[in-house]
Design a protein around this motif. Structure first.
Motif, PDB file in Angstrom:
ATOM      1  N   LEU A 200      -7.521   3.117 -10.850  1.00 15.24           N
ATOM      2  CA  LEU A 200      -7.614   3.900  -9.613  1.00 15.24           C
ATOM      3  C   LEU A 200      -7.496   3.014  -8.380  1.00 15.24           C
ATOM      4  CD1 LEU A 200      -8.364   6.319 -11.400  1.00 15.24           C
ATOM      5  CD2 LEU A 200     -10.092   6.909  -9.718  1.00 15.24           C
ATOM      6  N   GLU A 203      -3.849   2.312  -7.924  1.00 13.19           N
ATOM      7  CA  GLU A 203      -3.063   3.468  -7.465  1.00 13.19           C
ATOM      8  C   GLU A 203      -3.342   3.771  -5.998  1.00 13.19           C
ATOM      9  OE1 GLU A 203      -0.717   4.422  -9.100  1.00 13.19           O
ATOM     10  OE2 GLU A 203      -1.139   4.133 -11.210  1.00 13.19           O
ATOM     11  N   ILE A 204      -4.600   3.659  -5.587  1.00 14.06           N
ATOM     12  CA  ILE A 204      -4.951   3.904  -4.184  1.00 14.06           C
ATOM     13  C   ILE A 204      -4.343   2.831  -3.288  1.00 14.06           C
ATOM     14  CG2 ILE A 204      -6.879   3.959  -2.541  1.00 14.06           C
ATOM     15  CD1 ILE A 204      -8.578   5.157  -4.849  1.00 14.06           C
ATOM     16  N   LYS A 207      -0.184   3.331  -3.649  1.00 14.70           N
ATOM     17  CA  LYS A 207       0.162   4.688  -3.192  1.00 14.70           C
ATOM     18  C   LYS A 207       1.443   5.272  -3.770  1.00 14.70           C
ATOM     19  CE  LYS A 207      -2.143   3.985   1.261  1.00 14.70           C
ATOM     20  NZ  LYS A 207      -3.422   4.444   0.757  1.00 14.70           N
ATOM     21  N   LEU A 210       0.466   7.971  -6.136  1.00 14.57           N
ATOM     22  CA  LEU A 210      -0.640   8.796  -5.655  1.00 14.57           C
ATOM     23  C   LEU A 210      -0.112  10.162  -5.214  1.00 14.57           C
ATOM     24  CD1 LEU A 210      -3.707   8.098  -5.239  1.00 14.57           C
ATOM     25  CD2 LEU A 210      -3.163   7.873  -2.815  1.00 14.57           C
ATOM     26  N   GLN A 213      -5.630  12.294  -2.557  1.00 16.58           N
ATOM     27  CA  GLN A 213      -6.944  11.680  -2.626  1.00 16.58           C
ATOM     28  C   GLN A 213      -7.914  12.477  -1.770  1.00 16.58           C
ATOM     29  OE1 GLN A 213      -7.221   7.553  -1.463  1.00 16.58           O
ATOM     30  NE2 GLN A 213      -9.407   7.428  -1.912  1.00 16.58           N
ATOM     31  N   VAL A 218      -9.261  11.311  -7.149  1.00 18.06           N
ATOM     32  CA  VAL A 218      -7.886  10.857  -6.949  1.00 18.06           C
ATOM     33  C   VAL A 218      -7.010  11.539  -7.990  1.00 18.06           C
ATOM     34  CG1 VAL A 218      -6.317   8.877  -6.940  1.00 18.06           C
ATOM     35  CG2 VAL A 218      -8.659   8.615  -6.096  1.00 18.06           C
ATOM     36  N   PHE A 220      -3.050  11.376  -9.494  1.00 14.51           N
ATOM     37  CA  PHE A 220      -1.884  10.502  -9.478  1.00 14.51           C
ATOM     38  C   PHE A 220      -1.070  10.697 -10.748  1.00 14.51           C
ATOM     39  CE2 PHE A 220      -5.351   8.381 -11.566  1.00 14.51           C
ATOM     40  CZ  PHE A 220      -4.798   7.640 -12.598  1.00 14.51           C
ATOM     41  N   ARG A 336       4.126  15.221  -3.909  1.00 17.56           N
ATOM     42  CA  ARG A 336       3.630  15.056  -2.550  1.00 17.56           C
ATOM     43  C   ARG A 336       4.430  15.900  -1.558  1.00 17.56           C
ATOM     44  NH1 ARG A 336       3.388   9.417  -3.976  1.00 17.56           N
ATOM     45  NH2 ARG A 336       5.351   9.070  -2.855  1.00 17.56           N
TER      46      ARG A 336
END
Length: 340
Positions: A200, A203-204, A207, A210, A213, A218, A220, A336
């Motif tokens: 995590l 991934e944060i 991005k 992702l 969030q 989170v 992803f 996204r």
């Protein structure tokens, strides 16, 4: 260009091969079931077609209309809570009776609603019901492992159209579950963090994969996704199981799950899928006792959504190694809502 990626959670390799998407008939259409409501055992008004309910969110008498969720024993159960736990030996072979719980959570009264069609209260009622059953099953100290999963559509193994979730609790730990606990403990002893925690963080930080969030969760597309548009959701902090989350966290999770299904449906239309939670053991036994004391420090649950839109073939079945025809980065970008 294809890549071979390592899945840190399952400790296996996955081939990411976008060229495979050009194969004829590589992507499957939804094969959702069409069950008449009059014959559906999970529809409101047909309560007599199921075994007596174990639990329900309702304000009236059991086993009648007026519920928000219902939980009933699986009519075709794999294990039985009434079984004894005595083992039997036949030479070098050992077996135990099929002890365990196999329950059906009827998610809501709507016969053909998808997760994204429900309002937030409906999704939160679904999660609340699962948590209630986990808390109750944990009281039976014979049960050490719990599996919570959904099969939606024929390609995902479903046999009923009406939205439902299955819960199986067992007195033994499956091989993959105990294998992950072992590797996660070794990782923690080397780094002071669990595997999912570091995934995590990565991934944060980067991005690229992702999707969303929130304050506590989170969502992803995993780096080594085995399936196109595979989504994983996990808490920002070490919450080991659903029933260890706060009411606020569970409400937030419900909103996020509904949002992710809306994003998937926007890209895929109607699609078959599997959904599964990976959680900490329910209780301690000889298999998992060396890992239980530190779970609060190194384990966090995950929710995995796997759209079943791609045909697997002989290589996958013979090798146990997945070929994914879409890059997770591309799937995350589409989810996204970003344009090229």
């Amino acid at each position: 260009m294809s890549e071979i990626r390592h899945d840190r959670i399952a400790n296996q390799y996955v081939i990411i091969a976008p060229e495979r998407l050009r194969r004829p008939n590589s992507v499957t259409a939804s094969k959702s079931l069409e069950t008449p409501q009059s014959n559906c055992p999970f529809c409101e008004g047909n309560e007599h077609l199921t075994p007596a309910e174990i639990f329900a969110l309702r304000k009236n008498e059991p086993n009648m209309s007026g519920w928000k969720t219902r939980v009933v024993p699986n009519l075709y159960k794999a294990v039985q809570i009434e079984a004894s736990e005595s083992s039997k030996r036949d030479g070098m072979f050992e077996s135990v009776p099929g002890l365990g719980a196999h329950e059906i959570v009827i998610d809501n009264p709507c016969h053909s609603c998808n997760m994204e069609d429900l309002d937030e209260n409906d999704v939160q009622n679904w999660i609340k019901t699962i948590v209630t059953r986990m808390e109750d099953l944990q009281k039976d100290k014979r049960l050490v492992y719990i599996s919570v999963f959904k099969n939606v559509g024929k390609d995902a193994g479903a046999t009923q159209q009406h939205p439902h979730t299955q819960i199986i609790a067992l007195p033994v730990m499956p091989k993959d579950a105990i294998y992950f606990l072992s590797r996660n403990m070794l990782y923690y002893q080397r780094h002071g963090r669990g595997i999912v925690e570091d995934i995590l963080h990565n991934e944060i930080l980067f991005k690229k994969r992702l999707i969303t969030q929130t304050q506590n969760f989170v969502a992803f597309c995993p780096f080594a996704s085995s399936y196109p548009f595979e989504v994983m959701i996990s808490p920002v902090n070490n919450i080991i199981s659903l029933h260890k989350a706060t009411k606020k966290e569970l409400e937030e999770l419900g909103v996020l799950v509904k949002s992710i299904f809306a994003k998937l449906s926007k890209q895929l239309g109607s699609f078959d899928y599997n959904l599964a939670f990976m959680q900490a053991p329910l209780n301690q036994n000889f298999e998992n006792e060396s890992y239980m004391a530190l779970l609060e420090q190194n384990f966090r649950f995950t929710l995995r959504i796997i759209p079943r839109i791609y045909n697997i073939g002989g290589f996958e079945l013979s090798s146990g190694m997945a070929i994914n025809c879409m890059e997770p980065e591309e799937c995350a970008r589409l989810l996204r809502g970003e344009e090229l």
